[in-house]
Each structure stands twice: as structure tokens, then as C-alpha cells.
Motif scaffolding. Structure first.
Motif, mmCIF file in Angstrom:
data_model
loop_
_atom_site.group_PDB
_atom_site.id
_atom_site.type_symbol
_atom_site.label_atom_id
_atom_site.label_comp_id
_atom_site.label_asym_id
_atom_site.label_seq_id
_atom_site.Cartn_x
_atom_site.Cartn_y
_atom_site.Cartn_z
ATOM 1 N N LEU A 1 0.752 -1.297 -0.080
ATOM 2 C CA LEU A 1 -0.100 0.000 -0.220
ATOM 3 C C LEU A 1 0.857 1.327 -0.008
ATOM 4 O O LEU A 1 0.482 2.243 -0.512
ATOM 5 N N ASN A 2 2.121 1.311 0.552
ATOM 6 C CA ASN A 2 2.931 2.151 0.662
ATOM 7 C C ASN A 2 3.343 2.551 -0.797
ATOM 8 O O ASN A 2 3.530 3.871 -1.223
ATOM 9 N N ASP A 3 3.774 1.423 -1.592
ATOM 10 C CA ASP A 3 4.053 1.735 -2.972
ATOM 11 C C ASP A 3 2.863 2.147 -3.891
ATOM 12 O O ASP A 3 3.387 2.209 -5.016
ATOM 13 N N ASP A 4 1.717 1.833 -3.721
ATOM 14 C CA ASP A 4 0.589 1.879 -4.609
ATOM 15 C C ASP A 4 -0.289 2.812 -4.160
ATOM 16 O O ASP A 4 -1.486 2.258 -3.378
ATOM 17 N N SER A 5 -0.372 4.020 -4.397
ATOM 18 C CA SER A 5 -1.448 5.152 -3.705
ATOM 19 C C SER A 5 -2.750 4.742 -4.588
ATOM 20 O O SER A 5 -3.768 4.987 -3.932
ATOM 21 N N SER A 6 -2.776 4.217 -5.733
ATOM 22 C CA SER A 6 -4.190 3.957 -6.614
ATOM 23 C C SER A 6 -4.771 2.684 -5.828
ATOM 24 O O SER A 6 -5.958 2.914 -5.717
ATOM 25 N N ARG A 7 -4.058 1.907 -5.402
ATOM 26 C CA ARG A 7 -4.673 0.773 -4.758
ATOM 27 C C ARG A 7 -5.171 1.218 -3.583
ATOM 28 O O ARG A 7 -6.274 0.709 -2.962
ATOM 29 N N ARG A 8 -4.315 2.166 -2.923
ATOM 30 C CA ARG A 8 -4.951 2.576 -1.657
ATOM 31 C C ARG A 8 -6.308 3.307 -1.803
ATOM 32 O O ARG A 8 -7.280 3.272 -0.891
ATOM 33 N N CYS A 9 -6.392 4.158 -2.816
ATOM 34 C CA CYS A 9 -7.595 4.739 -3.162
ATOM 35 C C CYS A 9 -8.584 3.923 -3.538
ATOM 36 O O CYS A 9 -9.991 4.092 -3.074
ATOM 37 N N ARG A 10 -8.449 2.803 -4.389
ATOM 38 C CA ARG A 10 -9.607 1.989 -4.669
ATOM 39 C C ARG A 10 -10.211 1.311 -3.596
ATOM 40 O O ARG A 10 -11.357 0.921 -3.190
ATOM 41 N N LEU A 11 -9.281 0.721 -2.592
ATOM 42 C CA LEU A 11 -9.855 0.021 -1.331
ATOM 43 C C LEU A 11 -10.767 1.146 -0.338
ATOM 44 O O LEU A 11 -11.635 0.740 -0.152
ATOM 45 N N GLY A 12 -10.114 2.304 -0.244
ATOM 46 C CA GLY A 12 -10.848 3.270 0.347
ATOM 47 C C GLY A 12 -11.964 3.522 -0.123
ATOM 48 O O GLY A 12 -13.100 3.751 0.490
ATOM 49 N N GLU A 13 -12.255 3.716 -1.304
ATOM 50 C CA GLU A 13 -13.376 4.182 -2.088
ATOM 51 C C GLU A 13 -14.519 3.128 -2.053
ATOM 52 O O GLU A 13 -15.805 3.221 -1.719
#
Length: 392
Positions: free
Chosen positions: A339-351
Motif C-alpha cells: 500500500l505504501n508503494d501503490d497509492s492508486s490501490r489505497r484509493c480503490r480500497l478506501g473508495e
């Protein structure tokens, strides 16, 4: 509808059960009902420093709070139950909703439609509680029984031979924080570091052991711990050997959204065995529904959580959370690095977590779902018998 909510929680306190009670009363009132909360007149550990109970819990003053006698003597639970029953008789509500089995048993026998909610197997609380639960089940006006997870429903069906139609499963919930204009400035936070947060109590099984193992091995991340009693914080400060762990202590409910908004990733590291507030012996790990899980979701935060059956009732790995073995710190380190390396994945999970929250897990939706399920098979307009006939 005129509704009385009956609880045994100390108000005010930091216990999750008291937060649940106050949020549910607000939700019921927001759904258009007239709500009176009856609570015991017990001195809480924070009462002397609380000027306004409603501000303490960050709830609107849209319901009435009444404190009833509960003296520090043997048999005080019965004294409070009788006081609550008499108060209900004076208020003559259309419905009693409660988390205090003694009082709920009396109101059901008095003829007031009664919904009872419990967050653990009641026979594990004590013999007296179990006895009143059996009395409640035979009450003429007992309506429905509410639990917080499918796992807990299964336990009651197996142990008490209850019908599925008697039990409503309603996971816990959270308020919609709306748009938080000014996130909190997190003390100790480094501008370039991922801000990882844990919100909640620090007693056994809540997962500080995971943070204590992970944080020293990830010095480039900042770990923020919000909440916890002073003694627990002092103990963990001694046990955690990492400068990147910042303990913020208790945060007022009204300030929690600002702190949550400042975090990049939220942790839910429950262990298989989880202690109860005020009791080191009880275990709620199999069936708990943590309030902080829904608070994380309400803020649209990516969540890393323990891969436990009860949490999988709400969270799905790779969809609205990342699930890890609660006993394997290397899985948590791997998840945090990804998650530290992939901001887009953080965004998808949070959304996705936010969408799931909006669809099912607001307090208002929870209150409405319970009353709708109960009213579909009940009649709240039944005429209660006189209290003198019921308990004299």
C-alpha cells in the motif's frame, strides 16, 4: 413513535458500549422517533471532567437522558431494573429498546413491546443475567433479539435453540463524517512518510502486539495510536521499541474525524481472543463487530485487518480491505509495503469501503433496519397492562 432506550452503561465513559448507546439513541431520534434514554446513576471515571454528555459523545441533543437510582449496594442491578420499569410505566412508550436484560425482562412482562440487544453470549456474563434473559424470552411482549454478527446469531441458535426469525443481525455502525475541512496535524508525523493509524482501546487482543512487532521493522512509516487508558499507554510505551510509534491518548469523539482524515492507512489487528472493556477474562473475538472498523470505512480509508471469520462478514480481501493472518507479522509488513508503494490501490480500497459504509453501515440505517425487521412481525401499538398488575 414514542420510544424508551434502556441501558446499563456508565454514561459518560470511554467504553464502546456507552458510545454505542448514545449513537443509537441519536439515530433513532433522527429517524423521527421521540427517544428517552434511561441510564443508571453511576459515577463514571470521567464524569467529573465532562461538562456536557452530548458533546462528550459528539451527538445531537435530540433525545432526553434520564439517570435512575443505582446505589452501590448488593442487589443494585435489581433496584435499577425496578426503577427503570416504573419510569417506563410513567412514560408509557410504544416500544422499549434496551441493552439491560433485567429491565427489558420486566417491561416485556408488563406488556410493553420490547426489543433486547446483546453483544455476547449472555450466559457468559453471569447467572443472574442468564436467568433474566430466560424470563425475557417468556415475556408476553418480547419482540426481537438483536446481535451484532452472524457468528453470534449462530451461537444463540445452537446454545439456546432460538429460531432464526427471532434474531436480527445488525452489525455496528458509524456516523457519516461528511467533509472534514481541516485534518488534524499529527504530532511526530514526517511529511514524506505514510501515516498509519490505529484507533481504539489497547487491552488484550485488540492488536497492539502486531503494531509492536511491525513498527520497528518499518522505520520509514509513522504509526499513530489513538485512544487507550493511561495505564495501558504507559505499558505499551515501555514495550514498543520504535521511535516511529506515536501515542496520542484519548481523543474526544468530536475530534476523531479530524484525526482519521489525516491518516493514510488504518489498522484493525484484532486477535482471535479479544478482552472486554473492564474485564480481562471475557473473550469476544469470535463474534465482535468493532466500532472502529466502520469509522475507518466511513472515512474511505484503506484498511488492513485480521483475517478472521467475523470480520469477513463485512470486509472482503482485495475489495474493501486487505486481510492478514493476525499471528503473522510478516503478512502485515508485506501489506503495508504494497500500500505504501501503490497509492492508486489505497484509493480503490478506501473508495469501496466508503461505498459499502454508505449502503449499509450508518447508525441511522442500522436503527431503521432493526425497527423495520421488528415491526414486520410485531405490533408496537398494543396496550400495555398497568404496572401495578405486572410487578406488584
Amino acid at each position: 413513535m414514542n420510544l424508551v432506550y434502556l441501558c446499563g452503561s456508565i454514561i459518560p465513559s470511554r467504553a464502546a458500549n456507552s458510545v454505542h448507546v448514545m449513537k443509537m439513541c441519536q439515530a433513532l431520534a433522527r429517524n423521527g422517533h421521540s427517544v428517552t434514554l434511561l441510564a443508571p446513576m453511576k459515577r463514571g471515571e470521567y464524569e467529573s471532567g465532562v461538562d456536557d454528555v452530548f458533546d462528550f459523545y459528539d451527538v445531537e441533543r435530540i433525545f432526553e437522558l434520564r439517570k435512575l437510582p443505582c446505589p452501590r449496594i448488593k442487589g443494585r442491578s435489581i433496584i435499577y431494573a425496578v426503577a427503570a420499569a416504573w419510569a417506563v410505566q410513567k412514560l408509557r412508550p410504544d416500544l422499549v429498546f434496551g441493552r439491560y436484560v433485567h429491565g427489558c425482562a420486566l417491561t416485556a412482562w408488563m406488556g410493553y413491546p420490547t426489543i433486547f440487544e446483546c453483544h455476547q453470549p449472555i450466559w457468559e456474563i453471569g447467572t443472574i443475567h442468564h436467568g433474566f434473559f430466560e424470563l425475557l424470552r417468556r415475556g408476553t411482549a418480547f419482540q426481537k433479539f438483536v446481535v451484532i454478527s452472524e457468528a453470534l446469531k449462530e451461537i444463540y441458535m445452537e446454545e439456546k435453540d432460538m429460531s432464526p426469525s427471532q434474531i436480527i443481525v445488525a452489525h455496528d455502525a458509524a456516523d457519516d463524517p461528511g467533509n472534514v475541512d481541516k485534518p488534524a496535524v499529527l504530532s511526530g508525523a514526517r511529511e514524506e512518510a505514510l501515516q498509519v493509524g490505529y484507533v481504539g482501546n489497547l487491552y488484550s487482543g485488540k492488536g497492539m502486539s502486531v503494531i509492536a512487532e511491525v513498527a520497528p521493522r518499518m522505520p520509514d512509516l509513522d504509526f499513530h495510536v489513538l485512544g487507550g487508558a493511561e495505564d495501558d499507554i504507559a505499558e505499551w510505551k515501555q514495550r514498543v521499541e520504535a521511535e516511529n510509534v506515536i501515542f496520542h491518548g484519548f481523543v474526544n469523539q468530536s475530534e476523531v474525524p479530524r484525526y482519521m482524515e489525516a491518516l493514510d492507512v488504518c489498522l484493525l489487528p484484532n486477535q482471535r481472543t479479544v478482552a472486554v472493556y473492564g474485564s480481562g477474562e471475557a473473550d469476544i473475538g469470535r463474534y465482535t463487530s468493532p466500532l472502529k472498523m466502520f469509522e475507518y470505512m466511513s472515512h474511505g480509508k484503506p484498511i488492513i485487518a485480521s483475517d478472521l471469520p467475523v470480520l469477513r462478514e463485512v470486509l472482503t480481501d482485495g475489495k474493501n480491505a486487505v486481510l492478514c493472518n493476525p499471528e503473522d507479522s510478516t503478512e502485515w509488513i508485506r501489506a503495508l509495503r504494497q500500500l505504501n508503494d501503490d497509492s492508486s490501490r489505497r484509493c480503490r480500497l478506501g473508495e469501496q469501503a466508503r461505498r459499502d459504509f454508505e449502503a449499509e453501515y450508518t447508525w441511522s440505517a442500522r436503527a431503521k433496519r432493526i425497527l423495520t425487521a421488528a415491526s414486520s412481525s410485531s405490533n408496537f401499538s398494543s396496550s400495555p397492562m398497568a404496572a401495578s398488575d405486572a410487578i406488584s
